[in-house]
Write an enzyme that holds these catalytic residues in place. Sequence first.
Site, PDB file in Angstrom:
ATOM      1  N   ASP A 171      37.100  34.378  41.036  1.00  0.00           N
ATOM      2  CA  ASP A 171      35.440  34.274  41.653  1.00  0.00           C
ATOM      3  C   ASP A 171      34.718  35.529  40.888  1.00  0.00           C
ATOM      4  OD1 ASP A 171      38.289  34.915  43.300  1.00  0.00           O
ATOM      5  OD2 ASP A 171      36.377  34.140  44.954  1.00  0.00           O
ATOM      6  N   ASP A 174      36.613  36.541  47.211  1.00  0.00           N
ATOM      7  CA  ASP A 174      37.660  37.485  47.192  1.00  0.00           C
ATOM      8  C   ASP A 174      37.940  37.584  46.140  1.00  0.00           C
ATOM      9  OD1 ASP A 174      38.603  34.629  47.170  1.00  0.00           O
ATOM     10  OD2 ASP A 174      40.341  35.006  47.314  1.00  0.00           O
TER      11      ASP A 174
HETATM   12 CA   LIG Z   1      38.354  32.992  45.136  1.00  0.00          CA
END
Ligand SMILES: [Ca+2]
Length: 310
Positions: free
Chosen positions: A16, A11
């Site tokens: 990330d 996400d």
């Molecule tokens: Ca994340």
Amino acid sequence: MRREKIILDVDPGHDDAIAILLAARADNLDLRGITVVAGNQILEKTLNNTLNIVNYADLKVPVYKGMAKPLVRKQVTAGHIHGESGLDGPDFPSLTLEAEKKHAVDFIIDEALKAEEGITLVPVGPLTNIAAAILLKPEIKDKINRIVMMGGAYGLGNRTPAAEFNIYADAEAADIIFKSGIDITMVGLDLTFQAQAYPEIIDRISKIGNKVTDLVVELLEFFGSTYQDFYGLKAGPLHDVCAVAKLIDDDVFTTRKMHVDIETDSSLTYGRTVCDYYDVTGKKKNAEVALDLNKEKFWDLLCDILGHYN
Ligand SMILES: [Ca+2]
């Protein structure tokens, strides 16, 4: 070398983004696809951010769009940490890359079912996509060798005093995962706060001096500034990167097996990962919970792999 087949569920999110860059270039990992979930921002933005990273680094990895909303609870995001776009800081070139047509949940199911030696799932956002896949096709549980996930804490929360963001953002989904019987490694805040990217680390990454490390430095500078503003910390922790690092080198951190329950009822502690550190309940231990980071190994590993980019 046997390469472990993995699906990275993200996400983005600054950490990330770096987790994607690490997973895509690790020699011992076979990154089958990247599935995207709503979390740090709404799905439209987390998908766009994923595609921007994949495009920028020229990764040959398919991207799948997943669940836009949590299973049950009202949606929450983390714009205060990751900015309005979910990945504020760098400017990306205009985007022509698109997500695959198949839904992320279908991809997870199909990829698990066809994996003869099984597959590893690496969710580093809310657990909505993984839970949906298990709900839709419970037999995939037998094909998932392990889930190495970033989320939770046995100590302090970050989204509420009790809860870490990924679990808080979809605790009902997390509850399904922790009750699934699948082998789980829980990489929680207790561990990830040991992976703060201090200025000397950013300087070391900067000196590698390729296109990808230039991007990583911009990400770390923005992320560090919001951690300073919001939590009063001197550097941003690379939460999601820790989960990927564990797959690359098992010695990067220690774990302790415990029983973990997810709180889904309480208004005060919703999203709490209740970790039975001392085995006071005697309940079946369902997760390896991350404890102590070998910092030197972690940063060496990250810098080494980022250095493989041109
Ligand atoms: Ca994340």
